[in-house]
Write an enzyme that holds these catalytic residues in place. Structure first.
Site, PDB file in Angstrom:
ATOM      1  N   GLU A 134      40.583  22.196 -23.565  1.00  0.00           N
ATOM      2  CA  GLU A 134      41.837  22.285 -22.860  1.00  0.00           C
ATOM      3  C   GLU A 134      43.004  23.905 -24.421  1.00  0.00           C
ATOM      4  O   GLU A 134      42.039  23.878 -24.991  1.00  0.00           O
ATOM      5  CB  GLU A 134      42.222  21.245 -24.945  1.00  0.00           C
ATOM      6  CG  GLU A 134      41.879  19.635 -23.384  1.00  0.00           C
ATOM      7  CD  GLU A 134      40.721  19.319 -24.088  1.00  0.00           C
ATOM      8  OE1 GLU A 134      39.888  19.609 -25.333  1.00  0.00           O
ATOM      9  OE2 GLU A 134      40.181  18.142 -24.217  1.00  0.00           O
ATOM     10  N   TYR A 140      41.477  32.514 -19.657  1.00  0.00           N
ATOM     11  CA  TYR A 140      40.797  31.010 -19.230  1.00  0.00           C
ATOM     12  C   TYR A 140      40.623  31.439 -17.848  1.00  0.00           C
ATOM     13  O   TYR A 140      39.706  31.130 -16.495  1.00  0.00           O
ATOM     14  CB  TYR A 140      40.977  29.968 -19.176  1.00  0.00           C
ATOM     15  CG  TYR A 140      40.715  29.588 -20.769  1.00  0.00           C
ATOM     16  CD1 TYR A 140      39.308  29.389 -21.803  1.00  0.00           C
ATOM     17  CD2 TYR A 140      41.441  29.118 -21.574  1.00  0.00           C
ATOM     18  CE1 TYR A 140      39.454  29.435 -23.313  1.00  0.00           C
ATOM     19  CE2 TYR A 140      41.819  28.693 -23.335  1.00  0.00           C
ATOM     20  CZ  TYR A 140      40.894  29.084 -24.041  1.00  0.00           C
ATOM     21  OH  TYR A 140      40.185  28.794 -25.069  1.00  0.00           O
TER      22      TYR A 140
END
Length: 175
Positions: free
Chosen positions: A105, A117
């Site tokens: 998350e 990411y």
């Protein structure tokens, strides 16, 4: 240098957490509880074994997925490849443990983390409303396939090529 996390790193992690994450930071006791929980893998980055860590990261492995729990880098050392090195270590460790994918998350407004990411191939899964408290900030959920499930036969053609060569090499006679 990336190394395994030690008890000596807990206070430094608590300091970095407070600076990086403000009211949502993990306290020293929360960090200790996290590290004592089963199936956790945590790493620290430091210039040498005897110097304070500049970054940390860890995940929880449930036997199928690796859940990225936290990653942080001292503000003075950001944009120097530390987060990248920590992510590479987490991914390698998760693969070695047999994780099928890595989940995480991330705050919807954390552009540097989102860029990191994405650079590793993480893809958007969804959005969790008001996930980060006490601010009530939404989170994106993201995933990276590490060892995708293969169903049925998924040949590379290598086996088929060898079979064809064997048939040709012995004149097609399989006896």
């Amino acid at each position: 240098m990336i190394r395994e996390f030690t008890d000596n790193d807990i206070m430094r992690m608590a300091e970095l957490e407070a600076d990086l994450f403000g009211r949502g930071a993990w306290s020293e006791s929360m960090i200790r509880q996290e590290l004592e929980a089963p199936a956790r893998s945590y790493f620290a980055e430091a210039p040498s074994e005897h110097e304070p860590m500049r970054g940390y990261a860890g995940f929880w492995y449930d036997g199928d997925d690796a859940e990225l729990m936290t990653i942080g880098v001292d503000r003075q050392h950001q944009r120097q490849g530390i987060a990248n090195a920590l992510m590479r270590r987490l991914i390698d460790e998760a693969k070695a443990k047999g994780a099928r994918r890595m989940l995480l998350e991330v705050r919807v407004d954390n552009e540097p983390a989102l860029a990191l990411y994405r650079s590793f191939g993480f893809e958007m899964m969804g959005r969790r409303k008001r996930y980060y408290q006490p601010e009530g900030i939404d989170a994106f959920t993201m995933s990276l396939e590490l060892n995708p499930w293969t169903v049925g036969f998924h040949g590379t053609g290598e086996h088929e090529s060898r079979e064809q060569e064997n048939k040709q090499g012995n004149g097609g006679d399989e006896s």
